[in-house]
Design a protein around this motif. Structure first.
Motif, PDB file in Angstrom:
ATOM      1  N   PRO A   1       0.840  -1.196   0.000  1.00 35.63           N
ATOM      2  CA  PRO A   1       0.000   0.000   0.000  1.00 35.63           C
ATOM      3  C   PRO A   1       0.877   1.248   0.000  1.00 35.63           C
ATOM      4  O   PRO A   1       2.049   1.213   0.367  1.00 35.63           O
ATOM      5  CB  PRO A   1      -0.792  -0.117   1.303  1.00 35.63           C
ATOM      6  CG  PRO A   1       0.009  -1.024   2.164  1.00 35.63           C
ATOM      7  CD  PRO A   1       0.760  -1.940   1.248  1.00 35.63           C
ATOM      8  N   SER A   2       0.305   2.354  -0.403  1.00 35.89           N
ATOM      9  CA  SER A   2       1.078   3.595  -0.473  1.00 35.89           C
ATOM     10  C   SER A   2       1.309   4.155   0.934  1.00 35.89           C
ATOM     11  O   SER A   2       0.536   3.935   1.851  1.00 35.89           O
ATOM     12  CB  SER A   2       0.374   4.614  -1.348  1.00 35.89           C
ATOM     13  OG  SER A   2      -0.892   4.909  -0.832  1.00 35.89           O
ATOM     14  N   HIS A   3       2.413   4.866   1.057  1.00 38.49           N
ATOM     15  CA  HIS A   3       2.813   5.445   2.334  1.00 38.49           C
ATOM     16  C   HIS A   3       3.017   6.946   2.180  1.00 38.49           C
ATOM     17  O   HIS A   3       3.187   7.447   1.075  1.00 38.49           O
ATOM     18  CB  HIS A   3       4.116   4.797   2.820  1.00 38.49           C
ATOM     19  CG  HIS A   3       3.948   3.350   3.155  1.00 38.49           C
ATOM     20  ND1 HIS A   3       3.950   2.363   2.194  1.00 38.49           N
ATOM     21  CD2 HIS A   3       3.763   2.728   4.328  1.00 38.49           C
ATOM     22  CE1 HIS A   3       3.779   1.194   2.774  1.00 38.49           C
ATOM     23  NE2 HIS A   3       3.673   1.388   4.068  1.00 38.49           N
TER      24      HIS A   3
ATOM     25  N   LEU B   1       4.675  15.771   4.028  1.00 38.30           N
ATOM     26  CA  LEU B   1       5.582  16.199   2.964  1.00 38.30           C
ATOM     27  C   LEU B   1       5.348  15.461   1.660  1.00 38.30           C
ATOM     28  O   LEU B   1       5.340  16.053   0.598  1.00 38.30           O
ATOM     29  CB  LEU B   1       7.042  15.995   3.392  1.00 38.30           C
ATOM     30  CG  LEU B   1       7.547  16.840   4.547  1.00 38.30           C
ATOM     31  CD1 LEU B   1       8.994  16.481   4.862  1.00 38.30           C
ATOM     32  CD2 LEU B   1       7.422  18.304   4.232  1.00 38.30           C
ATOM     33  N   LEU B   2       5.208  14.154   1.739  1.00 39.30           N
ATOM     34  CA  LEU B   2       5.094  13.322   0.543  1.00 39.30           C
ATOM     35  C   LEU B   2       3.998  12.285   0.734  1.00 39.30           C
ATOM     36  O   LEU B   2       3.713  11.876   1.850  1.00 39.30           O
ATOM     37  CB  LEU B   2       6.421  12.589   0.274  1.00 39.30           C
ATOM     38  CG  LEU B   2       7.651  13.453   0.031  1.00 39.30           C
ATOM     39  CD1 LEU B   2       8.904  12.601   0.102  1.00 39.30           C
ATOM     40  CD2 LEU B   2       7.551  14.130  -1.317  1.00 39.30           C
ATOM     41  N   GLY B   3       3.440  11.827  -0.364  1.00 35.74           N
ATOM     42  CA  GLY B   3       2.433  10.778  -0.319  1.00 35.74           C
ATOM     43  C   GLY B   3       2.526   9.890  -1.537  1.00 35.74           C
ATOM     44  O   GLY B   3       3.164  10.240  -2.539  1.00 35.74           O
ATOM     45  N   GLY B   4       1.900   8.722  -1.471  1.00 31.43           N
ATOM     46  CA  GLY B   4       1.877   7.809  -2.599  1.00 31.43           C
ATOM     47  C   GLY B   4       3.196   7.102  -2.835  1.00 31.43           C
ATOM     48  O   GLY B   4       3.499   6.732  -3.960  1.00 31.43           O
ATOM     49  N   LEU B   5       3.970   6.912  -1.784  1.00 28.30           N
ATOM     50  CA  LEU B   5       5.285   6.290  -1.916  1.00 28.30           C
ATOM     51  C   LEU B   5       5.248   4.821  -1.527  1.00 28.30           C
ATOM     52  O   LEU B   5       4.396   4.390  -0.757  1.00 28.30           O
ATOM     53  CB  LEU B   5       6.298   7.001  -1.007  1.00 28.30           C
ATOM     54  CG  LEU B   5       6.519   8.483  -1.226  1.00 28.30           C
ATOM     55  CD1 LEU B   5       7.448   9.017  -0.145  1.00 28.30           C
ATOM     56  CD2 LEU B   5       7.092   8.735  -2.593  1.00 28.30           C
TER      57      LEU B   5
ATOM     58  N   GLN C   1       1.305   4.431   6.717  1.00 28.16           N
ATOM     59  CA  GLN C   1       0.520   3.907   5.607  1.00 28.16           C
ATOM     60  C   GLN C   1      -0.636   4.860   5.376  1.00 28.16           C
ATOM     61  O   GLN C   1      -1.307   5.290   6.313  1.00 28.16           O
ATOM     62  CB  GLN C   1      -0.006   2.513   5.937  1.00 28.16           C
ATOM     63  CG  GLN C   1      -0.765   1.890   4.804  1.00 28.16           C
ATOM     64  CD  GLN C   1      -1.181   0.468   5.122  1.00 28.16           C
ATOM     65  OE1 GLN C   1      -0.563  -0.196   5.925  1.00 28.16           O
ATOM     66  NE2 GLN C   1      -2.233   0.021   4.494  1.00 28.16           N
ATOM     67  N   GLU C   2      -0.839   5.247   4.113  1.00 27.05           N
ATOM     68  CA  GLU C   2      -1.938   6.153   3.801  1.00 27.05           C
ATOM     69  C   GLU C   2      -3.266   5.432   3.992  1.00 27.05           C
ATOM     70  O   GLU C   2      -3.388   4.251   3.667  1.00 27.05           O
ATOM     71  CB  GLU C   2      -1.835   6.646   2.356  1.00 27.05           C
ATOM     72  CG  GLU C   2      -0.735   7.642   2.153  1.00 27.05           C
ATOM     73  CD  GLU C   2      -0.727   8.216   0.750  1.00 27.05           C
ATOM     74  OE1 GLU C   2      -0.440   9.400   0.636  1.00 27.05           O
ATOM     75  OE2 GLU C   2      -0.997   7.490  -0.205  1.00 27.05           O
ATOM     76  N   PRO C   3      -4.276   6.133   4.505  1.00 25.74           N
ATOM     77  CA  PRO C   3      -5.594   5.510   4.655  1.00 25.74           C
ATOM     78  C   PRO C   3      -6.199   5.199   3.289  1.00 25.74           C
ATOM     79  O   PRO C   3      -5.964   5.907   2.311  1.00 25.74           O
ATOM     80  CB  PRO C   3      -6.417   6.551   5.404  1.00 25.74           C
ATOM     81  CG  PRO C   3      -5.671   7.829   5.271  1.00 25.74           C
ATOM     82  CD  PRO C   3      -4.245   7.502   4.973  1.00 25.74           C
ATOM     83  N   GLU C   4      -6.939   4.119   3.222  1.00 21.79           N
ATOM     84  CA  GLU C   4      -7.634   3.751   1.992  1.00 21.79           C
ATOM     85  C   GLU C   4      -8.712   4.786   1.690  1.00 21.79           C
ATOM     86  O   GLU C   4      -9.256   5.402   2.594  1.00 21.79           O
ATOM     87  CB  GLU C   4      -8.279   2.363   2.156  1.00 21.79           C
ATOM     88  CG  GLU C   4      -7.275   1.243   2.324  1.00 21.79           C
ATOM     89  CD  GLU C   4      -6.441   1.021   1.092  1.00 21.79           C
ATOM     90  OE1 GLU C   4      -6.975   1.123  -0.018  1.00 21.79           O
ATOM     91  OE2 GLU C   4      -5.239   0.752   1.244  1.00 21.79           O
ATOM     92  N   PRO C   5      -9.036   4.979   0.413  1.00 24.72           N
ATOM     93  CA  PRO C   5     -10.118   5.910   0.077  1.00 24.72           C
ATOM     94  C   PRO C   5     -11.418   5.488   0.760  1.00 24.72           C
ATOM     95  O   PRO C   5     -11.780   4.308   0.735  1.00 24.72           O
ATOM     96  CB  PRO C   5     -10.238   5.793  -1.439  1.00 24.72           C
ATOM     97  CG  PRO C   5      -8.933   5.236  -1.894  1.00 24.72           C
ATOM     98  CD  PRO C   5      -8.414   4.391  -0.759  1.00 24.72           C
ATOM     99  N   GLY C   6     -12.057   6.415   1.394  1.00 29.44           N
ATOM    100  CA  GLY C   6     -13.305   6.124   2.086  1.00 29.44           C
ATOM    101  C   GLY C   6     -13.108   5.677   3.525  1.00 29.44           C
ATOM    102  O   GLY C   6     -14.048   5.571   4.287  1.00 29.44           O
TER     103      GLY C   6
END
Length: 98
Positions: A17-19, A59-63, A86-91
């Motif tokens: 998953p993206s971070h 600072l950054l996302g989608g990594l 870890q970025e939260p999932e959409p929704g």
């Protein structure tokens, strides 16, 4: 489509998953952190300084996890308080901001 034929549906899952990278605290060496922010984000020196002074800030996302860890290592070596998440999932619900 006849009764003998059926449709199959598959759910694809992402292995990594993206971070995101979050600058938590600028620390005592502000200029070193500003240069590190510039290095990992590619922003101008002025924009990097503005971000460093706004800590905590994303600072950054989608990594990928590796790239997020690498960026955090650069920031921490400059004296900043930084972490990767870890970025939260959409929704997905996030904690309400205070």
């Amino acid at each position: 489509m006849s009764d003998e034929e059926s449709t199959k549906y598959y759910t694809l899952l992402c292995d990594d998953p993206s971070h995101e990278v979050v600058l938590v605290d600028c620390g005592p060496r502000e200029m070193d952190v500003v240069l590190a922010v510039r290095k990992v984000t590619g922003l101008s020196l002025w924009h990097s300084r503005v971000l460093a002074r706004q800590a905590p800030v994303r600072l950054l996302g989608g990594l990928s996890a590796y790239r997020a860890q690498s960026a955090v290592a650069v920031l921490q070596s400059a004296g900043a308080g930084a972490e990767w998440r870890q970025e939260p999932e959409p929704g997905e619900r996030t904690a309400p901001s205070a």
